[in-house]
Every structure is written in C-alpha cells, then in structure tokens.
Design a protein around this motif. Structure first.
Motif, PDB file in Angstrom:
ATOM      1  N   ALA A  39     -59.319 -38.162 -40.533  1.00 35.32           N
ATOM      2  CA  ALA A  39     -59.326 -36.866 -40.851  1.00 35.32           C
ATOM      3  C   ALA A  39     -60.920 -36.393 -40.766  1.00 35.32           C
ATOM      4  O   ALA A  39     -61.687 -35.535 -39.932  1.00 35.32           O
ATOM      5  CB  ALA A  39     -58.689 -35.576 -41.365  1.00 35.32           C
ATOM      6  N   ILE A  40     -61.005 -36.980 -41.338  1.00 34.97           N
ATOM      7  CA  ILE A  40     -62.298 -36.318 -41.631  1.00 34.97           C
ATOM      8  C   ILE A  40     -63.710 -36.993 -40.342  1.00 34.97           C
ATOM      9  O   ILE A  40     -64.476 -36.457 -40.282  1.00 34.97           O
ATOM     10  CB  ILE A  40     -63.249 -37.399 -43.334  1.00 34.97           C
ATOM     11  N   ASP A  41     -63.247 -38.584 -40.110  1.00 38.80           N
ATOM     12  CA  ASP A  41     -64.101 -38.748 -39.004  1.00 38.80           C
ATOM     13  C   ASP A  41     -64.113 -37.592 -37.485  1.00 38.80           C
ATOM     14  O   ASP A  41     -64.908 -37.876 -36.622  1.00 38.80           O
ATOM     15  CB  ASP A  41     -63.433 -40.181 -38.261  1.00 38.80           C
ATOM     16  N   ARG A  42     -62.638 -37.641 -37.434  1.00 39.70           N
ATOM     17  CA  ARG A  42     -62.308 -36.385 -36.503  1.00 39.70           C
ATOM     18  C   ARG A  42     -63.350 -34.532 -36.926  1.00 39.70           C
ATOM     19  O   ARG A  42     -63.988 -34.539 -35.802  1.00 39.70           O
ATOM     20  CB  ARG A  42     -61.250 -36.063 -36.172  1.00 39.70           C
ATOM     21  N   TYR A  43     -63.508 -34.449 -38.413  1.00 39.73           N
ATOM     22  CA  TYR A  43     -64.162 -33.032 -38.711  1.00 39.73           C
ATOM     23  C   TYR A  43     -65.796 -33.710 -38.451  1.00 39.73           C
ATOM     24  O   TYR A  43     -66.248 -32.504 -37.900  1.00 39.73           O
ATOM     25  CB  TYR A  43     -64.104 -33.061 -40.362  1.00 39.73           C
ATOM     26  N   VAL A  44     -66.224 -34.754 -39.147  1.00 38.25           N
ATOM     27  CA  VAL A  44     -67.355 -34.954 -37.892  1.00 38.25           C
ATOM     28  C   VAL A  44     -68.339 -34.887 -36.571  1.00 38.25           C
ATOM     29  O   VAL A  44     -68.757 -34.254 -36.103  1.00 38.25           O
ATOM     30  CB  VAL A  44     -68.574 -35.786 -38.896  1.00 38.25           C
ATOM     31  N   ALA A  45     -66.856 -35.541 -35.772  1.00 41.08           N
ATOM     32  CA  ALA A  45     -67.054 -35.958 -34.445  1.00 41.08           C
ATOM     33  C   ALA A  45     -67.173 -34.451 -34.157  1.00 41.08           C
ATOM     34  O   ALA A  45     -67.937 -33.763 -32.598  1.00 41.08           O
ATOM     35  CB  ALA A  45     -66.190 -36.005 -33.843  1.00 41.08           C
ATOM     36  N   ILE A  46     -66.122 -33.277 -34.021  1.00 42.07           N
ATOM     37  CA  ILE A  46     -66.113 -31.940 -33.498  1.00 42.07           C
ATOM     38  C   ILE A  46     -66.926 -31.307 -33.650  1.00 42.07           C
ATOM     39  O   ILE A  46     -68.033 -30.205 -33.721  1.00 42.07           O
ATOM     40  CB  ILE A  46     -64.370 -31.619 -33.243  1.00 42.07           C
ATOM     41  N   CYS A  47     -67.352 -31.097 -35.417  1.00 40.09           N
ATOM     42  CA  CYS A  47     -68.418 -29.985 -36.040  1.00 40.09           C
ATOM     43  C   CYS A  47     -69.704 -30.349 -36.307  1.00 40.09           C
ATOM     44  O   CYS A  47     -70.488 -29.722 -36.380  1.00 40.09           O
ATOM     45  CB  CYS A  47     -67.424 -29.915 -37.316  1.00 40.09           C
ATOM     46  N   ARG A  48     -69.839 -31.552 -36.062  1.00 39.65           N
ATOM     47  CA  ARG A  48     -71.238 -31.800 -36.404  1.00 39.65           C
ATOM     48  C   ARG A  48     -71.200 -33.172 -35.426  1.00 39.65           C
ATOM     49  O   ARG A  48     -71.772 -34.111 -35.832  1.00 39.65           O
ATOM     50  CB  ARG A  48     -71.529 -32.289 -37.530  1.00 39.65           C
ATOM     51  N   PRO A  49     -71.540 -32.769 -33.750  1.00 36.72           N
ATOM     52  CA  PRO A  49     -71.259 -33.704 -33.077  1.00 36.72           C
ATOM     53  C   PRO A  49     -72.758 -34.617 -32.863  1.00 36.72           C
ATOM     54  O   PRO A  49     -72.988 -36.019 -33.018  1.00 36.72           O
ATOM     55  CB  PRO A  49     -71.100 -33.390 -32.290  1.00 36.72           C
ATOM     56  N   LEU A  50     -73.536 -33.659 -33.507  1.00 37.98           N
ATOM     57  CA  LEU A  50     -75.341 -34.319 -33.237  1.00 37.98           C
ATOM     58  C   LEU A  50     -75.855 -34.764 -34.352  1.00 37.98           C
ATOM     59  O   LEU A  50     -76.880 -35.795 -34.278  1.00 37.98           O
ATOM     60  CB  LEU A  50     -76.354 -32.827 -33.089  1.00 37.98           C
ATOM     61  N   HIS A  51     -75.109 -35.287 -34.993  1.00 35.01           N
ATOM     62  CA  HIS A  51     -75.077 -36.162 -36.530  1.00 35.01           C
ATOM     63  C   HIS A  51     -73.885 -37.405 -36.562  1.00 35.01           C
ATOM     64  O   HIS A  51     -73.691 -37.777 -37.299  1.00 35.01           O
ATOM     65  CB  HIS A  51     -74.878 -35.775 -38.094  1.00 35.01           C
ATOM     66  N   TYR A  52     -73.457 -37.295 -35.561  1.00 33.95           N
ATOM     67  CA  TYR A  52     -71.754 -38.194 -35.887  1.00 33.95           C
ATOM     68  C   TYR A  52     -72.830 -39.857 -35.955  1.00 33.95           C
ATOM     69  O   TYR A  52     -71.912 -40.288 -37.191  1.00 33.95           O
ATOM     70  CB  TYR A  52     -70.884 -38.243 -34.548  1.00 33.95           C
ATOM     71  N   HIS A  53     -73.347 -39.876 -35.032  1.00 36.15           N
ATOM     72  CA  HIS A  53     -73.684 -41.587 -34.983  1.00 36.15           C
ATOM     73  C   HIS A  53     -75.131 -41.913 -36.429  1.00 36.15           C
ATOM     74  O   HIS A  53     -74.532 -43.047 -37.389  1.00 36.15           O
ATOM     75  CB  HIS A  53     -74.966 -41.756 -34.231  1.00 36.15           C
ATOM     76  N   ALA A  54     -75.616 -40.803 -37.251  1.00 38.73           N
ATOM     77  CA  ALA A  54     -76.341 -40.643 -38.330  1.00 38.73           C
ATOM     78  C   ALA A  54     -75.196 -41.086 -39.478  1.00 38.73           C
ATOM     79  O   ALA A  54     -75.243 -41.685 -40.872  1.00 38.73           O
ATOM     80  CB  ALA A  54     -77.061 -39.848 -38.445  1.00 38.73           C
ATOM     81  N   ILE A  55     -74.512 -40.252 -39.495  1.00 39.65           N
ATOM     82  CA  ILE A  55     -72.988 -40.112 -40.878  1.00 39.65           C
ATOM     83  C   ILE A  55     -72.288 -41.542 -40.527  1.00 39.65           C
ATOM     84  O   ILE A  55     -72.210 -41.539 -41.751  1.00 39.65           O
ATOM     85  CB  ILE A  55     -72.807 -38.603 -41.087  1.00 39.65           C
ATOM     86  N   MET A  56     -71.478 -41.397 -39.628  1.00 40.71           N
ATOM     87  CA  MET A  56     -69.974 -42.746 -39.515  1.00 40.71           C
ATOM     88  C   MET A  56     -70.918 -43.720 -39.258  1.00 40.71           C
ATOM     89  O   MET A  56     -70.329 -44.059 -38.310  1.00 40.71           O
ATOM     90  CB  MET A  56     -69.537 -41.445 -39.213  1.00 40.71           C
ATOM     91  N   ASN A  57     -71.560 -43.871 -39.946  1.00 42.10           N
ATOM     92  CA  ASN A  57     -72.241 -45.562 -39.058  1.00 42.10           C
ATOM     93  C   ASN A  57     -71.731 -47.215 -39.773  1.00 42.10           C
ATOM     94  O   ASN A  57     -71.113 -46.630 -40.368  1.00 42.10           O
ATOM     95  CB  ASN A  57     -74.286 -45.833 -39.602  1.00 42.10           C
ATOM     96  N   LEU A  58     -72.381 -47.539 -39.035  1.00 39.45           N
ATOM     97  CA  LEU A  58     -71.169 -48.584 -39.003  1.00 39.45           C
ATOM     98  C   LEU A  58     -70.479 -49.288 -41.087  1.00 39.45           C
ATOM     99  O   LEU A  58     -69.544 -49.201 -41.825  1.00 39.45           O
ATOM    100  CB  LEU A  58     -71.981 -50.243 -38.682  1.00 39.45           C
ATOM    101  N   GLU A  59     -72.359 -49.194 -41.749  1.00 41.19           N
ATOM    102  CA  GLU A  59     -72.370 -49.211 -43.595  1.00 41.19           C
ATOM    103  C   GLU A  59     -71.265 -48.051 -43.418  1.00 41.19           C
ATOM    104  O   GLU A  59     -71.083 -48.926 -45.058  1.00 41.19           O
ATOM    105  CB  GLU A  59     -73.734 -49.216 -44.079  1.00 41.19           C
ATOM    106  N   LEU A  60     -71.529 -47.715 -43.607  1.00 34.97           N
ATOM    107  CA  LEU A  60     -70.197 -46.184 -44.577  1.00 34.97           C
ATOM    108  C   LEU A  60     -68.533 -46.583 -43.952  1.00 34.97           C
ATOM    109  O   LEU A  60     -68.016 -46.516 -45.037  1.00 34.97           O
ATOM    110  CB  LEU A  60     -70.511 -45.091 -43.864  1.00 34.97           C
TER     111      LEU A  60
END
Length: 227
Positions: A39-60
């Motif tokens: 659910a958090i992943d979808r929140y970031v993808a929809i609400c903060r799409p331009l920052h998605y790859h920076a936030i949901m990176n592989l390490e996290l």
C-alpha cells in the motif's frame, strides 16, 4: 493439512503441531506487513511519482522485506515457545483440521494469560497498525485520483490498485470474521468453513489476482494456450 485430509488416523505429533503453529503465525504476520508495504509502494507511485525511484530504491526494499520476515519470525518463535509450555490434560483432540491457536487454548488446562497477551500484541501491533497504514495510504491515493481531470486516467490509475485492494479485502475480511470473536465460539463447527476459506482460498487466489494483471504473465499464458 493435506496429509491429514487423506489420512485415516487424523493424527499429528506434538512437535509437528507446534511447528505448524510456528509457520502458520509466521506467514500470517508476514502477509500483514507485506500488504501494508504494498500500500505504501502504491502511495509513493501515485502521490509522488517523480520521486518514486529515489524513495523506493532497491536498498530500502531489501531492508523493508528483511524487517518484515524478521518481525514475523521473532513473533512466531515467541508464541510457539509459549504454546509449547501449555499442558493439555483435558483432551488431545484438536477440533479443527490444523493446529490453530484458539483450538489449542480450548483444550489446555494451563493458564493462557501469556498467550492472550501475545495475541493482544499481535492484534494491536500487527493487524490494526498495518490495516491503519493501508487505510491511510489509500485515503491519500483516492484524494490524488479524484484530482485527476481525465476520467480515463482516473480509471487507469485506480486500476493499478484494484488487485491489491481485492487481496486486502479477502485477507482482512477472513481474519476479522474468524479471530475477532470470543474464544468459546471457536468450538462451533461453522468455524471450519471460514478457516478453510482463509487458509486455502485466499492463497490460491493471490497468484491469479496479482499475476493476471502482469502483461508478461498474460502474454505467456496466451502463448501457452495457443500451443
């Protein structure tokens, strides 16, 4: 469970029963955390799409997955150890098709206070907390979707969440209907059918719900059927 269904004796050893409790609780807890992380992943993808790859990176993602499995393993180990110290002097017959926690407490003559405390901790920290995270994420997601001007874009964006919402509804619906009730009610036969849906129905539906929304999986299925 499958071996018990085809067996004539319908028996399980004490250690196998405790092992079944461990793995059952382990995967149930992990599922709760994974659903909230999705659910958090979808929140970031929809609400903060331009920052998605920076936030949901592989390490996290690796850290979150590791924390999820560690939490599930730690809690299930604690509960299994406590359950293994119960004394079963009333009966050795588990009125269920697997070693579920409430059924073991019903046939135990030990003080179940420690077990009930651990169950309360699981309800608050695992079920309610994760469900609140899911509700909060989708509240922001729906608010963002409603701001989209194009009706087609709104439908497409919401479609990315439909499979996850379906699994959340099935999982938490079954969880609430089975375990959010008095302990005495678990002796009733109708709990078997609800548990059967929860333990087998939802896991069977999960791969189909998730996979059939994947274009690569649909393409592979189409090619297989054509052959």
């Amino acid at each position: 469970m499958l071996s018990d269904l085809v067996s004539r004796t319908k028996g399980i050893s004490y250690h196998s029963c405790i092992a079944q409790v461990f793995f059952y609780i382990f995967f149930a807890v992990v599922e709760c955390f994974l659903l909230s992380l999705m659910a958090i992943d979808r929140y970031v993808a929809i609400c903060r799409p331009l920052h998605y790859h920076a936030i949901m990176n592989l390490e996290l993602c690796v850290r979150l997955a590791a924390a999820t499995w560690f939490s599930g393993g730690l809690y299930s180990l604690m509960y299994s150890v406590v359950t293994s110290h119960l004394i079963f002097c009333r009966s050795h017959v588990v009125n269920h098709f697997f070693c579920d926690v409430p059924q073991l407490l019903l046939i135990s003559c030990s003080d179940p206070s420690v077990n009930m405390i651990l169950i309360f901790i699981a309800v608050v920290l695992v079920c309610i907390w994760n469900f609140a995270v899911i509700l909060g994420s989708y509240a922001h997601i729906i608010s963002t979707i409603l701001k989209i001007v194009s009706k087609q874009d709104r439908k497409k964006t919401f479609g990315t969440c439909s499979s996850h919402l379906m699994v959340v509804s099935l999982y938490y619906g079954a969880l609430i209907s089975i375990y959010f009730r008095p302990l005495s009610s678990f002796s009733q036969p109708n709990i078997w059918m609800a548990s059967l849906i929860y333990t087998t129905g939802t896991p069977i539906l999960n791969p189909m719900i998730y996979s059939l929304r994947n274009d690569e999986v649909k393409g592979a299925l189409r090619r297989m059927l054509q052959k």
